[in-house]
Design a protein around this motif. Structure first.
Motif, PDB file in Angstrom:
ATOM      1  N   THR A 180       0.809  -1.226   0.000  1.00 33.97           N
ATOM      2  CA  THR A 180       0.000   0.000   0.000  1.00 33.97           C
ATOM      3  C   THR A 180       0.840   1.271   0.000  1.00 33.97           C
ATOM      4  N   HIS A 181       2.150   1.137  -0.098  1.00 30.52           N
ATOM      5  CA  HIS A 181       3.047   2.289  -0.029  1.00 30.52           C
ATOM      6  C   HIS A 181       3.009   3.089  -1.329  1.00 30.52           C
ATOM      7  N   THR A 182       2.993   4.381  -1.245  1.00 32.18           N
ATOM      8  CA  THR A 182       3.030   5.339  -2.361  1.00 32.18           C
ATOM      9  C   THR A 182       2.051   4.942  -3.460  1.00 32.18           C
ATOM     10  N   HIS A 183       2.560   4.586  -4.642  1.00 30.39           N
ATOM     11  CA  HIS A 183       1.723   4.321  -5.809  1.00 30.39           C
ATOM     12  C   HIS A 183       1.072   2.939  -5.788  1.00 30.39           C
ATOM     13  N   GLY A 184       1.450   2.065  -4.867  1.00 30.22           N
ATOM     14  CA  GLY A 184       0.840   0.749  -4.758  1.00 30.22           C
ATOM     15  C   GLY A 184       1.227  -0.234  -5.853  1.00 30.22           C
ATOM     16  N   ARG A 185       2.252   0.071  -6.618  1.00 28.26           N
ATOM     17  CA  ARG A 185       2.687  -0.818  -7.707  1.00 28.26           C
ATOM     18  C   ARG A 185       4.001  -1.530  -7.385  1.00 28.26           C
ATOM     19  N   HIS A 186       4.379  -1.551  -6.130  1.00 28.12           N
ATOM     20  CA  HIS A 186       5.635  -2.182  -5.744  1.00 28.12           C
ATOM     21  C   HIS A 186       5.564  -3.691  -5.944  1.00 28.12           C
ATOM     22  N   VAL A 187       6.709  -4.266  -6.236  1.00 21.78           N
ATOM     23  CA  VAL A 187       6.828  -5.713  -6.386  1.00 21.78           C
ATOM     24  C   VAL A 187       7.936  -6.197  -5.450  1.00 21.78           C
ATOM     25  N   PRO A 188       7.821  -7.420  -4.958  1.00 24.16           N
ATOM     26  CA  PRO A 188       8.916  -7.963  -4.152  1.00 24.16           C
ATOM     27  C   PRO A 188      10.200  -7.994  -4.987  1.00 24.16           C
ATOM     28  N   HIS A 189      11.297  -7.531  -4.403  1.00 24.16           N
ATOM     29  CA  HIS A 189      12.538  -7.412  -5.165  1.00 24.16           C
ATOM     30  C   HIS A 189      13.742  -7.296  -4.238  1.00 24.16           C
ATOM     31  N   LEU A 190      14.910  -7.411  -4.850  1.00 19.19           N
ATOM     32  CA  LEU A 190      16.168  -7.130  -4.178  1.00 19.19           C
ATOM     33  C   LEU A 190      16.921  -6.166  -5.094  1.00 19.19           C
TER      34      LEU A 190
END
Length: 170
Positions: free
Chosen positions: A34-44
């Motif tokens: 739910t952070h900022t734009h909501g388009r985050h994906v799990p990543h490194l």
């Protein structure tokens, strides 16, 4: 706004990490879901840039990151200042060498690398929650340790604009 060079996880790992985000959200701990734009994906993230030429960056890192699966083992929870909580992977020399090679290629493009991503200063991590208040840490830790240890595979890479979530597969 920043551009990140990221390793992305296979379907199984992605699904497990998104389920963890969902569980934490249910418990009242805001996550990347739910952070900022909501388009985050799990990543490194291997590198984060403050200034860059997109085409030069893409050409520089593409040969280093195509078709190179990376196995990771997550078995710890970490935090950075200002409450960023993350999963800590055990990384071998291969991952450290890959990160250093990516940084070297990026430096050749005259991109401005964020100081925390300099080899020797980089702390490999997979962010779970960007701003966790101290009072929520026990809830977060309990949920995280319900899913750890986690064997993970990063099977692809991408450039990701942190301000918009736009992604360019590598």
């Amino acid at each position: 706004m920043a551009l990140a060079v990221c390793l992305l996880f296979d379907r199984r790992t992605d699904r497990l990490l998104r389920a963890l985000w969902g569980r934490l959200e249910e418990l009242g701990v805001p996550t990347l879901q739910t952070h900022t734009h909501g388009r985050h994906v799990p990543h490194l993230s291997l590198a984060v840039l403050r200034e860059w030429d997109h085409d030069r960056v893409m050409k520089a890192v593409q040969p280093l990151l195509s078709d190179r699966p990376v196995d990771l083992f997550f078995d710890a929870l970490g935090t950075f200042r200002r409450g960023r909580a993350w999963l800590a992977p055990a990384v071998g020399v291969e991952v450290l060498q890959l990160q250093a090679a990516v940084v070297s290629a990026l430096e050749a493009t005259d991109a401005e690398l964020h100081r925390h991503y300099q080899p020797g200063q980089w702390v490999p991590h997979c962010t779970v929650a960007p701003r966790v208040p101290l009072v929520a840490l026990p809830v977060l830790a309990a949920a995280v340790y319900d899913v750890l240890p986690l064997e993970a595979t990063a099977d692809r890479a991408a450039l990701i604009d942190s301000g918009t979530g736009q992604m360019w597969p590598l």
